[in-house]
Design an enzyme around this catalytic site. Sequence first.
Site, PDB file in Angstrom:
ATOM      1  N   ASP A 122      38.517  39.102  32.311  1.00 53.07           N
ATOM      2  CA  ASP A 122      37.722  39.731  31.246  1.00 53.07           C
ATOM      3  C   ASP A 122      37.228  38.770  30.156  1.00 53.07           C
ATOM      4  O   ASP A 122      36.510  39.192  29.251  1.00 53.07           O
ATOM      5  CB  ASP A 122      38.521  40.881  30.611  1.00 53.07           C
ATOM      6  CG  ASP A 122      39.883  40.432  30.070  1.00 53.07           C
ATOM      7  OD1 ASP A 122      40.052  39.259  29.679  1.00 53.07           O
ATOM      8  OD2 ASP A 122      40.812  41.279  30.047  1.00 53.07           O
ATOM      9  N   HIS A 133      41.892  34.101  38.547  1.00 51.45           N
ATOM     10  CA  HIS A 133      41.192  35.083  39.386  1.00 51.45           C
ATOM     11  C   HIS A 133      39.699  35.171  39.067  1.00 51.45           C
ATOM     12  O   HIS A 133      39.050  36.152  39.419  1.00 51.45           O
ATOM     13  CB  HIS A 133      41.865  36.457  39.247  1.00 51.45           C
ATOM     14  CG  HIS A 133      43.259  36.486  39.817  1.00 51.45           C
ATOM     15  ND1 HIS A 133      44.195  37.438  39.512  1.00 51.45           N
ATOM     16  CD2 HIS A 133      43.870  35.637  40.700  1.00 51.45           C
ATOM     17  CE1 HIS A 133      45.332  37.191  40.174  1.00 51.45           C
ATOM     18  NE2 HIS A 133      45.168  36.103  40.883  1.00 51.45           N
ATOM     19  N   ASN A 175      43.557  37.521  34.307  1.00 52.52           N
ATOM     20  CA  ASN A 175      42.498  38.457  33.926  1.00 52.52           C
ATOM     21  C   ASN A 175      41.123  37.827  34.086  1.00 52.52           C
ATOM     22  O   ASN A 175      40.958  36.613  33.911  1.00 52.52           O
ATOM     23  CB  ASN A 175      42.689  38.912  32.473  1.00 52.52           C
ATOM     24  CG  ASN A 175      44.032  39.596  32.274  1.00 52.52           C
ATOM     25  OD1 ASN A 175      44.649  40.009  33.250  1.00 52.52           O
ATOM     26  ND2 ASN A 175      44.477  39.692  31.036  1.00 52.52           N
ATOM     27  N   ASN A 219      56.680  42.756  27.562  1.00 50.97           N
ATOM     28  CA  ASN A 219      56.180  43.846  28.411  1.00 50.97           C
ATOM     29  C   ASN A 219      56.902  45.131  27.975  1.00 50.97           C
ATOM     30  O   ASN A 219      58.089  45.084  27.674  1.00 50.97           O
ATOM     31  CB  ASN A 219      56.503  43.535  29.894  1.00 50.97           C
ATOM     32  CG  ASN A 219      55.665  44.339  30.862  1.00 50.97           C
ATOM     33  OD1 ASN A 219      55.568  45.565  30.781  1.00 50.97           O
ATOM     34  ND2 ASN A 219      55.039  43.634  31.799  1.00 50.97           N
ATOM     35  N   GLY A 240      52.492  40.849  29.783  1.00 49.80           N
ATOM     36  CA  GLY A 240      51.641  41.915  30.328  1.00 49.80           C
ATOM     37  C   GLY A 240      51.280  41.759  31.789  1.00 49.80           C
ATOM     38  O   GLY A 240      50.178  42.106  32.183  1.00 49.80           O
ATOM     39  N   CYS A 254      23.848  29.138  48.064  1.00 52.45           N
ATOM     40  CA  CYS A 254      23.667  27.798  47.465  1.00 52.45           C
ATOM     41  C   CYS A 254      24.523  27.591  46.209  1.00 52.45           C
ATOM     42  O   CYS A 254      24.473  26.544  45.600  1.00 52.45           O
ATOM     43  CB  CYS A 254      22.187  27.561  47.143  1.00 52.45           C
ATOM     44  SG  CYS A 254      21.575  28.623  45.816  1.00 52.45           S
ATOM     45  N   GLU A 266      57.749  47.370  29.931  1.00 47.26           N
ATOM     46  CA  GLU A 266      58.628  47.741  31.048  1.00 47.26           C
ATOM     47  C   GLU A 266      59.233  46.488  31.661  1.00 47.26           C
ATOM     48  O   GLU A 266      58.547  45.464  31.716  1.00 47.26           O
ATOM     49  CB  GLU A 266      57.814  48.394  32.187  1.00 47.26           C
ATOM     50  CG  GLU A 266      56.885  49.508  31.780  1.00 47.26           C
ATOM     51  CD  GLU A 266      57.639  50.791  31.486  1.00 47.26           C
ATOM     52  OE1 GLU A 266      58.796  50.882  31.957  1.00 47.26           O
ATOM     53  OE2 GLU A 266      57.097  51.646  30.776  1.00 47.26           O
TER      54      GLU A 266
HETATM   55  P1  OAD Z   1      49.358  45.049  36.556  1.00 48.24           P
HETATM   56  O1  OAD Z   1      48.505  46.239  36.301  1.00 48.24           O
HETATM   57  O2  OAD Z   1      50.017  44.905  37.886  1.00 48.24           O
HETATM   58  O3  OAD Z   1      50.500  44.986  35.459  1.00 48.24           O
HETATM   59  C1  OAD Z   1      50.234  45.193  34.090  1.00 48.24           C
HETATM   60  C2  OAD Z   1      51.526  45.000  33.329  1.00 48.24           C
HETATM   61  O4  OAD Z   1      51.224  45.093  31.944  1.00 48.24           O
HETATM   62  C3  OAD Z   1      52.605  46.034  33.629  1.00 48.24           C
HETATM   63  O5  OAD Z   1      53.838  45.360  33.859  1.00 48.24           O
HETATM   64  C4  OAD Z   1      52.668  46.870  32.343  1.00 48.24           C
HETATM   65  O6  OAD Z   1      53.992  47.340  32.061  1.00 48.24           O
HETATM   66  C5  OAD Z   1      52.245  45.832  31.313  1.00 48.24           C
HETATM   67  N1  OAD Z   1      51.647  46.384  30.076  1.00 48.24           N
HETATM   68  C6  OAD Z   1      50.971  47.543  29.887  1.00 48.24           C
HETATM   69  N2  OAD Z   1      50.568  47.660  28.596  1.00 48.24           N
HETATM   70  C7  OAD Z   1      51.012  46.555  27.945  1.00 48.24           C
HETATM   71  C8  OAD Z   1      50.913  46.082  26.598  1.00 48.24           C
HETATM   72  N3  OAD Z   1      50.285  46.762  25.648  1.00 48.24           N
HETATM   73  N4  OAD Z   1      51.497  44.873  26.305  1.00 48.24           N
HETATM   74  C9  OAD Z   1      52.139  44.149  27.250  1.00 48.24           C
HETATM   75  N5  OAD Z   1      52.253  44.541  28.528  1.00 48.24           N
HETATM   76  C10 OAD Z   1      51.696  45.732  28.893  1.00 48.24           C
HETATM   77  O7  OAD Z   1      48.451  43.774  36.217  1.00 48.24           O
HETATM   78  P2  OAD Z   1      48.641  42.235  36.632  1.00 48.24           P
HETATM   79  O8  OAD Z   1      50.073  41.858  36.705  1.00 48.24           O
HETATM   80  O9  OAD Z   1      47.758  41.463  35.752  1.00 48.24           O
HETATM   81  O10 OAD Z   1      44.234  40.459  40.957  1.00 48.24           O
HETATM   82  O11 OAD Z   1      48.032  42.255  38.096  1.00 48.24           O
HETATM   83  C11 OAD Z   1      47.902  41.041  38.753  1.00 48.24           C
HETATM   84  C12 OAD Z   1      46.692  41.043  39.642  1.00 48.24           C
HETATM   85  O12 OAD Z   1      46.670  42.211  40.464  1.00 48.24           O
HETATM   86  C13 OAD Z   1      45.349  41.118  38.942  1.00 48.24           C
HETATM   87  O13 OAD Z   1      44.921  39.893  38.402  1.00 48.24           O
HETATM   88  C14 OAD Z   1      44.437  41.565  40.051  1.00 48.24           C
HETATM   89  C15 OAD Z   1      45.297  42.631  40.708  1.00 48.24           C
HETATM   90  O14 OAD Z   1      45.168  42.744  42.068  1.00 48.24           O
HETATM   91  C16 OAD Z   1      43.001  40.206  41.436  1.00 48.24           C
HETATM   92  O15 OAD Z   1      42.032  40.870  41.124  1.00 48.24           O
HETATM   93  C17 OAD Z   1      42.936  39.052  42.394  1.00 48.24           C
END
Ligand code: OAD
Length: 248
Positions: free
Chosen positions: A103, A118, A101, A212, A186, A129, A214
């Site tokens: 954020d 990331h 993340n 997660n 997550g 620069c 899912e």
């Molecule tokens: P995703 O959006 O692909 O996956 C989010 C995951 O969080 C899913 O498996 C959901 O089921 C789960 N989820 C949702 N709500 C949740 C909760 N309350 N508690 C726990 N899990 C929950 O996001 P990332 O796997 O982070 O890259 O995506 C990876 C990368 O893809 C990001 O860092 C970004 C994107 O392209 C860059 O920007 C380089």
Amino acid sequence: MKFSDRLLSTLARARSVVAFTGAGISAESGVPTFRGNQGVWSKFKPEELANIAAFMRNPELVWQWYAHRKKIIAGIQPNPGHYALAEMERFFPSFTVITQNIDNLHRRAGSKNVFELHGNIERNYCMTCRTPYTNEYVLSGDPVPRCTCGGIIRPDVVWFGEMLPEEEWEGAENACRSAGVLFSIGTSGVVYPAASLPLEAERNGAFIIEINPEPTPLTGIADEFLQGKAGEILPDLLKNIRSANKEA
Ligand code: OAD
């Protein structure tokens, strides 16, 4: 949530713990995840926004989008999942957060040992620069902010097709190789190279716990799959860790 004896006793013995996190841990803070119907990418095509060629072609559009995201993220707060991980640091000799993340919510919650694979949306730098710039600076002037050297300033985030920051990656890999326990929290586990880290930890003998709502492609390697929300499960787990440490 009720946790298995196996999970609690593994945590009680663990000396080196990694929390590998993705967009899902920030979902309960109000940051949209990437994939799925409500995801950021369902409204925008990533190839139009998050890559260097798109930025050079239309920096104003990409800056508009990042200015919007920066404002959203500045207005949200860490949630109980972030705070629980920050407090867990106290209970293990080594505790590392590795996040995909951008954020900054882990640091804002108090986590100290954080690798950001990331980048970080609170930072920006000049493409010519490399002078760093604050969000305050980039959001208060031109639609495409410029450095004093004349170069274009960009957000300090990793775009599609770009290398991950070397130091962060090496630190993350080392932590995964020596981890006794790895939490995958997550993340959909589909974006590489980040998603290779839990596999690396598992190959080196780590106990893998996935949190997660899912199942994901990583569920197959998980020793424990805790199905549900990070903001509910992590505080529950922290309670168990706290009471085990009182008893010890
Ligand atoms: P995703 O959006 O692909 O996956 C989010 C995951 O969080 C899913 O498996 C959901 O089921 C789960 N989820 C949702 N709500 C949740 C909760 N309350 N508690 C726990 N899990 C929950 O996001 P990332 O796997 O982070 O890259 O995506 C990876 C990368 O893809 C990001 O860092 C970004 C994107 O392209 C860059 O920007 C380089």
